[in-house]
Design a protein around this motif. Structure first.
Motif, mmCIF file in Angstrom:
data_model
loop_
_atom_site.group_PDB
_atom_site.id
_atom_site.type_symbol
_atom_site.label_atom_id
_atom_site.label_comp_id
_atom_site.label_asym_id
_atom_site.label_seq_id
_atom_site.Cartn_x
_atom_site.Cartn_y
_atom_site.Cartn_z
ATOM 1 N N GLY A 156 -8.752 5.125 -0.568
ATOM 2 C CA GLY A 156 -7.675 4.286 -1.084
ATOM 3 C C GLY A 156 -7.231 4.805 -2.436
ATOM 4 N N ILE A 201 0.779 4.310 -2.916
ATOM 5 C CA ILE A 201 0.456 5.690 -2.577
ATOM 6 C C ILE A 201 1.449 6.649 -3.232
ATOM 7 N N MET A 236 -6.187 4.816 5.589
ATOM 8 C CA MET A 236 -7.082 4.315 4.539
ATOM 9 C C MET A 236 -8.110 3.362 5.129
ATOM 10 N N LEU A 286 -5.284 9.385 -5.160
ATOM 11 C CA LEU A 286 -5.827 8.963 -3.878
ATOM 12 C C LEU A 286 -7.302 9.338 -3.855
ATOM 13 N N LYS A 323 -13.560 10.474 4.634
ATOM 14 C CA LYS A 323 -12.598 9.385 4.795
ATOM 15 C C LYS A 323 -11.647 9.325 3.613
ATOM 16 N N VAL A 324 -10.464 8.765 3.877
ATOM 17 C CA VAL A 324 -9.496 8.451 2.832
ATOM 18 C C VAL A 324 -9.831 7.029 2.410
ATOM 19 N N LEU A 347 -0.905 8.536 5.209
ATOM 20 C CA LEU A 347 -2.075 8.222 4.389
ATOM 21 C C LEU A 347 -2.387 6.725 4.433
ATOM 22 N N GLN A 360 0.806 -1.222 0.000
ATOM 23 C CA GLN A 360 0.000 0.000 0.000
ATOM 24 C C GLN A 360 0.842 1.277 0.000
#
Length: 108
Positions: A37, A7, A106, A43, A34-35, A102, A3
């Motif tokens: 993904g 990013i 996620m 992103l 929300k973040v 980040l 991940q």
């Protein structure tokens, strides 16, 4: 690919080295901020604010300043003000710091 490495596709250092440029895809009107993904080389970020009068842009900046641990004044939209695909400049943080923070936020 792990991940944090994926990013990196959305992050690049600023030309003056003071921070990072972050490519995002915004989904306004979500149930919560929300973040999400990665979506291609961007992103994906969801915010509950509507896409009107800059409300979603402000919500994105507020969310990402919180996630990245920088003051809200250090997060600005530099491209795509009226589009879902945006570029943000975040000062006071390195690409590595941004990637780690980040990744930890996620939605799993």
């Amino acid at each position: 690919m792990s991940q944090p490495e994926s990013i990196h596709a959305a992050l690049e250092p600023t030309t003056d080295g003071s921070g990072v440029n972050l490519r995002i895809k915004v989904v306004p009107g979500a149930s919560r901020d929300k973040v999400v993904g990665m979506l291609g080389d961007r992103l994906k970020v969801a915010v509950s604010a509507p896409p009107e009068a800059g409300k979603a842009n402000k919500a994105v900046c507020k969310l990402l300043s919180s996630v990245l641990g920088v003051p809200p004044r250090d997060v600005t939209v530099t491209a795509g003000h009226t589009q879902p695909a945006k570029t943000l400049m975040v000062t006071g943080i390195s690409v590595e710091q941004a990637a780690q923070r980040l990744a930890s936020k996620m939605v799993k």
